[in-house]
Design a protein around this motif. Structure first.
Motif, short mmCIF file in Angstrom:
data_model
loop_
_atom_site.label_atom_id
_atom_site.label_comp_id
_atom_site.label_asym_id
_atom_site.label_seq_id
_atom_site.Cartn_x
_atom_site.Cartn_y
_atom_site.Cartn_z
N LEU A 51 0.84 -1.20 0.00
CA LEU A 51 0.00 0.00 0.00
C LEU A 51 0.88 1.25 0.00
O LEU A 51 1.82 1.34 0.78
N PRO A 52 0.54 2.22 -0.85
CA PRO A 52 1.36 3.42 -0.97
C PRO A 52 1.07 4.47 0.09
O PRO A 52 1.14 5.66 -0.16
N SER A 53 0.74 4.01 1.30
CA SER A 53 0.53 4.95 2.40
C SER A 53 1.87 5.64 2.71
O SER A 53 2.91 5.26 2.20
N THR A 54 1.81 6.66 3.53
CA THR A 54 3.03 7.37 3.92
C THR A 54 3.15 7.31 5.43
O THR A 54 2.39 7.97 6.12
N PRO A 55 4.04 6.50 5.98
CA PRO A 55 4.93 5.56 5.29
C PRO A 55 4.15 4.37 4.72
O PRO A 55 3.02 4.11 5.13
N LEU A 114 -9.86 -7.17 6.32
CA LEU A 114 -9.02 -6.55 5.30
C LEU A 114 -9.41 -5.09 5.10
O LEU A 114 -8.56 -4.21 5.05
N GLN A 115 -10.70 -4.82 5.05
CA GLN A 115 -11.17 -3.45 4.89
C GLN A 115 -10.77 -2.59 6.10
O GLN A 115 -10.36 -1.43 5.93
N VAL A 116 -10.88 -3.14 7.30
CA VAL A 116 -10.48 -2.41 8.51
C VAL A 116 -8.99 -2.09 8.45
O VAL A 116 -8.57 -0.96 8.74
N LEU A 117 -8.18 -3.07 8.08
CA LEU A 117 -6.73 -2.84 8.00
C LEU A 117 -6.37 -1.80 6.94
O LEU A 117 -5.53 -0.93 7.19
N ILE A 118 -7.00 -1.88 5.79
CA ILE A 118 -6.73 -0.88 4.74
C ILE A 118 -7.08 0.51 5.25
O ILE A 118 -6.33 1.47 5.05
N GLU A 119 -8.20 0.63 5.94
CA GLU A 119 -8.60 1.93 6.50
C GLU A 119 -7.57 2.42 7.52
O GLU A 119 -7.20 3.59 7.53
N LYS A 120 -7.08 1.52 8.37
CA LYS A 120 -6.09 1.91 9.38
C LYS A 120 -4.78 2.37 8.73
O LYS A 120 -4.12 3.26 9.24
N THR A 121 -4.42 1.77 7.60
CA THR A 121 -3.17 2.19 6.93
C THR A 121 -3.30 3.60 6.35
O THR A 121 -2.28 4.22 6.06
N ARG A 122 -4.51 4.07 6.20
CA ARG A 122 -4.71 5.45 5.73
C ARG A 122 -4.43 6.46 6.83
O ARG A 122 -4.36 7.66 6.56
N ASN A 123 -4.32 5.97 8.07
CA ASN A 123 -3.96 6.82 9.19
C ASN A 123 -2.43 6.92 9.21
O ASN A 123 -1.75 6.11 9.83
N HIS A 124 -1.93 7.89 8.48
CA HIS A 124 -0.48 8.02 8.31
C HIS A 124 0.24 8.16 9.65
O HIS A 124 1.34 7.65 9.83
N GLU A 125 -0.39 8.85 10.58
CA GLU A 125 0.22 9.04 11.90
C GLU A 125 0.39 7.71 12.62
O GLU A 125 1.44 7.44 13.22
N ILE A 127 0.70 4.64 11.26
CA ILE A 127 1.77 3.84 10.62
C ILE A 127 3.13 4.41 10.98
O ILE A 127 4.07 3.66 11.28
N ALA A 128 3.25 5.72 11.02
CA ALA A 128 4.52 6.35 11.41
C ALA A 128 4.86 6.01 12.86
O ALA A 128 6.02 5.71 13.18
N GLN A 129 3.86 6.04 13.75
CA GLN A 129 4.11 5.69 15.15
C GLN A 129 4.52 4.23 15.29
O GLN A 129 5.43 3.91 16.07
N LEU A 130 3.87 3.35 14.55
CA LEU A 130 4.26 1.94 14.58
C LEU A 130 5.70 1.77 14.10
O LEU A 130 6.50 1.07 14.72
N GLN A 131 6.02 2.44 13.02
CA GLN A 131 7.37 2.34 12.44
C GLN A 131 8.43 2.88 13.38
O GLN A 131 9.55 2.40 13.41
N ASP A 132 8.07 3.91 14.15
CA ASP A 132 9.04 4.57 15.03
C ASP A 132 8.98 4.08 16.48
O ASP A 132 9.63 4.67 17.35
N ALA A 133 8.21 3.02 16.73
CA ALA A 133 8.07 2.51 18.11
C ALA A 133 9.45 2.22 18.71
O ALA A 133 10.29 1.58 18.09
N ALA A 134 9.66 2.72 19.91
CA ALA A 134 10.98 2.62 20.56
C ALA A 134 11.33 1.20 20.97
O ALA A 134 12.50 0.84 21.02
N ASP A 135 10.30 0.40 21.28
CA ASP A 135 10.56 -0.97 21.70
C ASP A 135 9.32 -1.81 21.44
O ASP A 135 8.28 -1.30 21.00
N GLU A 136 9.44 -3.11 21.73
CA GLU A 136 8.33 -4.02 21.45
C GLU A 136 7.08 -3.67 22.26
O GLU A 136 5.96 -3.77 21.75
N ALA A 137 7.26 -3.24 23.50
CA ALA A 137 6.12 -2.87 24.33
C ALA A 137 5.35 -1.70 23.74
O ALA A 137 4.11 -1.70 23.71
#
Length: 146
Positions: A51-55, A114-125, A127-137
């Motif tokens: 998906l071309p979300s950002t990120p 699948l539809q719920v996940l696609i909608e969540k990926t549109r929340n750019h903030e 996805i960015a927070q997930l990508q930048d998570a400091a640790d597993e917790a």
């Protein structure tokens, strides 16, 4: 109810390695059969899930034939992986670090998730927070919150 599982800070080098690693994880937990890996590969080849979300993100999935439980495996990979973009011309790629492997037995629930996940990926903030998570917790907390 769909379970959420976490694979944090994985070091897969290709999406194929990710498919194998996720399948091994699901099989070890008793959630899937080993045939799930081949089903993921075949589905991804025919119908890309990048998906071309950002990120960017990806939602690899297959039908529920090889599922023993309904699970979403939320993965944060150390480096971006190459996925072909959903709905785009062949060769159009995205490079996600956040990947959601969807495995649901029932077709209707599968489509809803699948539809719920696609909608969540549109929340750019998100996805960015997930990508930048400091640790597993922190990663797990964001996944559970959503």
């Amino acid at each position: 109810m769909v379970k959420k599982e976490i694979m944090y800070n994985t070091n897969f080098q290709t999406k194929e390695e990710l498919f194998k690693g996720a399948t091994d994880y699901l099989v070890a937990k008793g959630f899937a059969t080993e045939e799930f890996e081949a089903a993921l590969r075949e589905r991804e080849e025919r119908f890309p899930t990048g998906l071309p979300s950002t990120p960017p993100s990806a939602i690899p999935h297959s039908d529920g034939t090889y599922a023993k439980e309904d699970v979403i495996v939320c993965i944060l990979n150390e480096t971006p992986l190459e996925f072909n973009q959903m709905g785009a011309e062949k060769g159009t790629v995205v490079h996600p670090r956040v990947i959601f492997v969807l495995m649901v037995r029932d077709k209707i629930t599968h489509l809803e998730q699948l539809q719920v996940l696609i909608e969540k990926t549109r929340n750019h903030e998100l996805i960015a927070q997930l990508q930048d998570a400091a640790d597993e917790a922190a990663f797990a907390a964001l996944v559970e919150k959503e």
